[in-house]
Design a protein around this motif. Sequence first.
Motif, PDB file in Angstrom:
ATOM      1  N   ARG A 112      13.548 -12.792  18.528  1.00 17.39           N
ATOM      2  CA  ARG A 112      12.224 -12.611  17.924  1.00 17.39           C
ATOM      3  C   ARG A 112      11.229 -13.397  18.769  1.00 17.39           C
ATOM      4  N   ILE A 113      10.504 -12.693  19.628  1.00 21.51           N
ATOM      5  CA  ILE A 113       9.550 -13.333  20.522  1.00 21.51           C
ATOM      6  C   ILE A 113       8.153 -12.722  20.402  1.00 21.51           C
ATOM      7  N   ASP A 114       8.000 -11.718  19.536  1.00 17.01           N
ATOM      8  CA  ASP A 114       6.709 -11.067  19.305  1.00 17.01           C
ATOM      9  C   ASP A 114       6.220 -11.484  17.920  1.00 17.01           C
ATOM     10  N   TYR A 115       5.027 -12.064  17.864  1.00 17.59           N
ATOM     11  CA  TYR A 115       4.573 -12.738  16.648  1.00 17.59           C
ATOM     12  C   TYR A 115       3.191 -12.284  16.211  1.00 17.59           C
ATOM     13  N   HIS A 116       2.933 -12.475  14.902  1.00 13.97           N
ATOM     14  CA  HIS A 116       1.593 -12.537  14.329  1.00 13.97           C
ATOM     15  C   HIS A 116       1.400 -13.992  13.896  1.00 13.97           C
ATOM     16  N   LEU A 117       0.467 -14.709  14.509  1.00  8.86           N
ATOM     17  CA  LEU A 117       0.101 -16.052  14.073  1.00  8.86           C
ATOM     18  C   LEU A 117      -1.326 -15.999  13.548  1.00  8.86           C
ATOM     19  N   ALA A 118      -1.512 -16.338  12.276  1.00 12.32           N
ATOM     20  CA  ALA A 118      -2.781 -16.107  11.600  1.00 12.32           C
ATOM     21  C   ALA A 118      -3.360 -17.399  11.058  1.00 12.32           C
ATOM     22  N   SER A 119      -4.690 -17.432  10.970  1.00  8.28           N
ATOM     23  CA  SER A 119      -5.338 -18.518  10.250  1.00  8.28           C
ATOM     24  C   SER A 119      -4.831 -18.513   8.806  1.00  8.28           C
ATOM     25  N   PRO A 120      -4.798 -19.676   8.161  1.00  6.56           N
ATOM     26  CA  PRO A 120      -4.085 -19.789   6.873  1.00  6.56           C
ATOM     27  C   PRO A 120      -4.520 -18.795   5.802  1.00  6.56           C
ATOM     28  N   ARG A 127      16.410 -21.285  15.491  1.00 11.01           N
ATOM     29  CA  ARG A 127      17.711 -20.623  15.564  1.00 11.01           C
ATOM     30  C   ARG A 127      17.724 -19.288  14.841  1.00 11.01           C
ATOM     31  N   GLN A 128      16.862 -19.138  13.855  1.00 12.80           N
ATOM     32  CA  GLN A 128      16.767 -17.858  13.145  1.00 12.80           C
ATOM     33  C   GLN A 128      16.209 -16.748  14.036  1.00 12.80           C
ATOM     34  N   ASN A 173      22.169 -15.121  19.480  1.00  5.47           N
ATOM     35  CA  ASN A 173      23.119 -15.989  20.186  1.00  5.47           C
ATOM     36  C   ASN A 173      22.437 -17.299  20.587  1.00  5.47           C
ATOM     37  N   TRP A 174      22.008 -18.078  19.608  1.00  5.40           N
ATOM     38  CA  TRP A 174      21.255 -19.289  19.929  1.00  5.40           C
ATOM     39  C   TRP A 174      22.134 -20.359  20.562  1.00  5.40           C
ATOM     40  N   ARG A 175      23.402 -20.419  20.201  1.00  2.00           N
ATOM     41  CA  ARG A 175      24.271 -21.464  20.765  1.00  2.00           C
ATOM     42  C   ARG A 175      24.407 -21.342  22.270  1.00  2.00           C
ATOM     43  N   SER A 176      24.544 -20.124  22.761  1.00  3.02           N
ATOM     44  CA  SER A 176      24.745 -19.915  24.196  1.00  3.02           C
ATOM     45  C   SER A 176      23.442 -19.852  24.978  1.00  3.02           C
ATOM     46  N   ASN A 177      22.312 -19.966  24.302  1.00  2.56           N
ATOM     47  CA  ASN A 177      21.013 -19.845  24.978  1.00  2.56           C
ATOM     48  C   ASN A 177      20.193 -21.126  24.959  1.00  2.56           C
ATOM     49  N   GLN A 178      20.827 -22.255  24.674  1.00  2.00           N
ATOM     50  CA  GLN A 178      20.064 -23.490  24.565  1.00  2.00           C
ATOM     51  C   GLN A 178      19.570 -24.010  25.913  1.00  2.00           C
ATOM     52  N   ARG A 179      20.089 -23.448  27.003  1.00  2.00           N
ATOM     53  CA  ARG A 179      19.580 -23.764  28.336  1.00  2.00           C
ATOM     54  C   ARG A 179      18.929 -22.547  28.983  1.00  2.00           C
ATOM     55  N   SER A 180      18.445 -21.626  28.161  1.00  2.00           N
ATOM     56  CA  SER A 180      17.788 -20.414  28.659  1.00  2.00           C
ATOM     57  C   SER A 180      16.287 -20.505  28.466  1.00  2.00           C
TER      58      SER A 180
END
Length: 293
Positions: free
Chosen positions: A252-260, A188-189, A193-200
Amino acid sequence: MRIGTHNVNGIRAALRRGFRDYWDGSGADVVALQEVRCRVDDLPLDAFEGFHVSLDAGQLAGRNGVAVLTRQAPVRVRSLSGAVTAIASDRATSALAAERIVNRDLAVFADEGRYLEVDLADAPLRVASLYLPKGAAWPFDDGAEVKYRRKMRFLKGLARQLTASRRDAAAEGREFLIMGDFNIAHTRQDLRNWRSNQRSEGFLPEEREWFASILSPRTLVDVTRRLHPEADGPYSWWSWRGQSFTQDTGWRIDYHLASPRLARSASASWVAREATYDLRMSDHSPVLADYRL
């Protein structure tokens, strides 16, 4: 080392809107691009001057395309297609016989220019650039099942690929970092508008569950969320329409996902949100982080 990711929504349009000026001043050592959306013969090579480029443009005219820009030529390049274009810092362009990634579920996407990874020459790091399919909100939208199932198949294959690439990188003494447009807001962070996008599409429960499944303190860490645990956003995508950008109604759909270990080395992460709507380079803003390597 400063590393960034940017969905440019068409490299030629982004170049006209200030792409080069921004990245010249960013101090970035590595940049992952998505939606390059340009045939190799039509590439504006001045967009890349000073970088070595590894590009999988895909075979879909005007769509997709991922790249990784590095200051030195990488020592290893892998992609779903095995067909990568290399552009040297002096603009010399050549075809590169990259290693082909073998993955049953991702094989059907091999010609779409969606996933590419490189091993850096100047740091013990493997970097991947990802453009994940948008999908669709099936069963809530009629006629959306095909797009929905394509995305779910990609997610299944990607989860396996991330495990394999991370482990292979570790065996070679390298950290692993995947960046790009995941087309999923994890929590949700991550959207206003997370409430209105739960079926998006992009915020369906199964998409969010998948995202959670690839994260853990021992596998991959969301670098921005680690450094900004309580923040809403920071958002990286806003619709071109209406007042979304002005009112910061974003995702927020663009990420950095890193090894620990790499994630723990990150000292800063930020979204380079443009000051005004008129200055936007794309419907996505760059996402950057500084790592101690």
